[in-house]
Design a protein around this motif. Structure first.
Motif, mmCIF file in Angstrom:
data_model
loop_
_atom_site.group_PDB
_atom_site.id
_atom_site.type_symbol
_atom_site.label_atom_id
_atom_site.label_comp_id
_atom_site.label_asym_id
_atom_site.label_seq_id
_atom_site.Cartn_x
_atom_site.Cartn_y
_atom_site.Cartn_z
ATOM 1 N N HIS A 61 0.833 -1.194 0.000
ATOM 2 C CA HIS A 61 0.000 0.000 0.000
ATOM 3 C C HIS A 61 0.870 1.247 0.000
ATOM 4 C CE1 HIS A 61 -1.931 -3.271 2.312
ATOM 5 N NE2 HIS A 61 -2.959 -2.958 1.548
ATOM 6 N N HIS A 87 1.438 4.479 1.894
ATOM 7 C CA HIS A 87 1.156 4.943 3.256
ATOM 8 C C HIS A 87 1.327 6.456 3.329
ATOM 9 C CE1 HIS A 87 0.771 1.177 5.741
ATOM 10 N NE2 HIS A 87 1.020 0.701 4.529
ATOM 11 N N HIS A 130 -2.623 3.693 5.770
ATOM 12 C CA HIS A 130 -2.804 3.730 4.318
ATOM 13 C C HIS A 130 -3.214 5.142 3.903
ATOM 14 C CE1 HIS A 130 -3.852 -0.852 4.158
ATOM 15 N NE2 HIS A 130 -2.675 -0.599 4.706
ATOM 16 N N HIS A 183 -10.919 0.019 4.188
ATOM 17 C CA HIS A 183 -9.993 -0.707 3.316
ATOM 18 C C HIS A 183 -10.831 -1.558 2.365
ATOM 19 C CE1 HIS A 183 -6.247 -2.565 2.124
ATOM 20 N NE2 HIS A 183 -6.830 -3.740 2.248
ATOM 21 N N ASP A 214 -4.673 1.877 -1.391
ATOM 22 C CA ASP A 214 -4.804 0.431 -1.559
ATOM 23 C C ASP A 214 -4.354 0.043 -2.963
ATOM 24 O OD1 ASP A 214 -5.898 0.435 0.968
ATOM 25 O OD2 ASP A 214 -7.962 0.134 0.300
ATOM 26 N N ASP A 269 -3.776 -9.796 1.027
ATOM 27 C CA ASP A 269 -4.720 -8.725 1.298
ATOM 28 C C ASP A 269 -6.090 -9.158 0.782
ATOM 29 O OD1 ASP A 269 -6.185 -6.325 1.349
ATOM 30 O OD2 ASP A 269 -4.450 -5.123 0.787
ATOM 31 N N TYR A 298 -8.724 -7.145 0.796
ATOM 32 C CA TYR A 298 -9.418 -5.909 0.403
ATOM 33 C C TYR A 298 -10.669 -5.664 1.252
ATOM 34 C CZ TYR A 298 -6.398 -6.586 -3.623
ATOM 35 O OH TYR A 298 -5.319 -6.807 -4.436
#
Length: 181
Positions: A73, A75, A98, A107, A119, A157, A159
């Motif tokens: 990601h 950040h 993030h 997220h 993301d 991840d 999501y």
């Protein structure tokens, strides 16, 4: 028109087209390092970012990662140092959360407009520990990255914030600072 003049005219029109569409002339490239509780570790490669008409093309050239899928990601802060989080010294925690300039607070992955802008599509690492597969982040452009950090997480991840917050990727294993050109 002479051939030399045709080449020059073609180059000028291509440059003008790129400038009018907002695409950068040169891709942005950053170095990534292992993230440790003591700070920056060994270099693991670099990542290139390039604006396209479809979004931000992200091309890793990384090594020495655990094979499989990893969350990664953009950040919010340009700092890959450790910080104390929940009372524990944590690798790359100084990079913050993030990147979420619109304060969505969720997220939801790179394709959902109601989630964090930072993301990204999953990073895939081959059995030899290398990651070279490009991904496309359709909601980002290179200008969004300046003054941020790119963080690679230990696991994949999903999501989602369920069952674990921020996709469940776990520890931060690599990080690179994205400076303005």
């Amino acid at each position: 028109m002479k051939p030399k003049m045709l080449v020059i005219a073609s180059l000028l029109s291509t440059s003008a087209l790129m400038a009018s569409t907002g695409f950068a002339d040169e891709p942005l490239s950053i170095d990534l390092y292992q993230a440790t509780e003591d700070g920056q570790g060994s270099p693991i490669g670099d990542v290139t970012f390039e604006d396209t008409q479809y979004g931000l093309l992200i091309t890793p050239s990384l090594k020495n990662l655990t094979p499989g899928e990893h969350g990664w990601h953009v950040h919010e802060r340009p700092d890959c140092g450790p910080a104390t989080k929940d009372g524990e010294k944590t690798a790359a925690a100084a990079a913050g959360s993030h990147y979420d300039p619109q304060k969505k607070g969720a997220h939801k992955g790179p394709y959902h407009s109601d989630g964090h802008l930072g993301d990204l599509p999953a990073l895939f690492v081959a059995d030899d520990g290398q990651a070279t597969r490009s991904v496309l982040a359709p909601r980002l452009e290179a200008a969004d990255l300046h003054g941020r950090a790119l963080v690679v997480h230990e696991g994949g991840d999903n999501y989602s914030d369920d069952p674990k917050a921020l996709g469940g990727g776990g520890a931060r294993v690599a990080c690179g600072v994205i400076q303005a050109p």
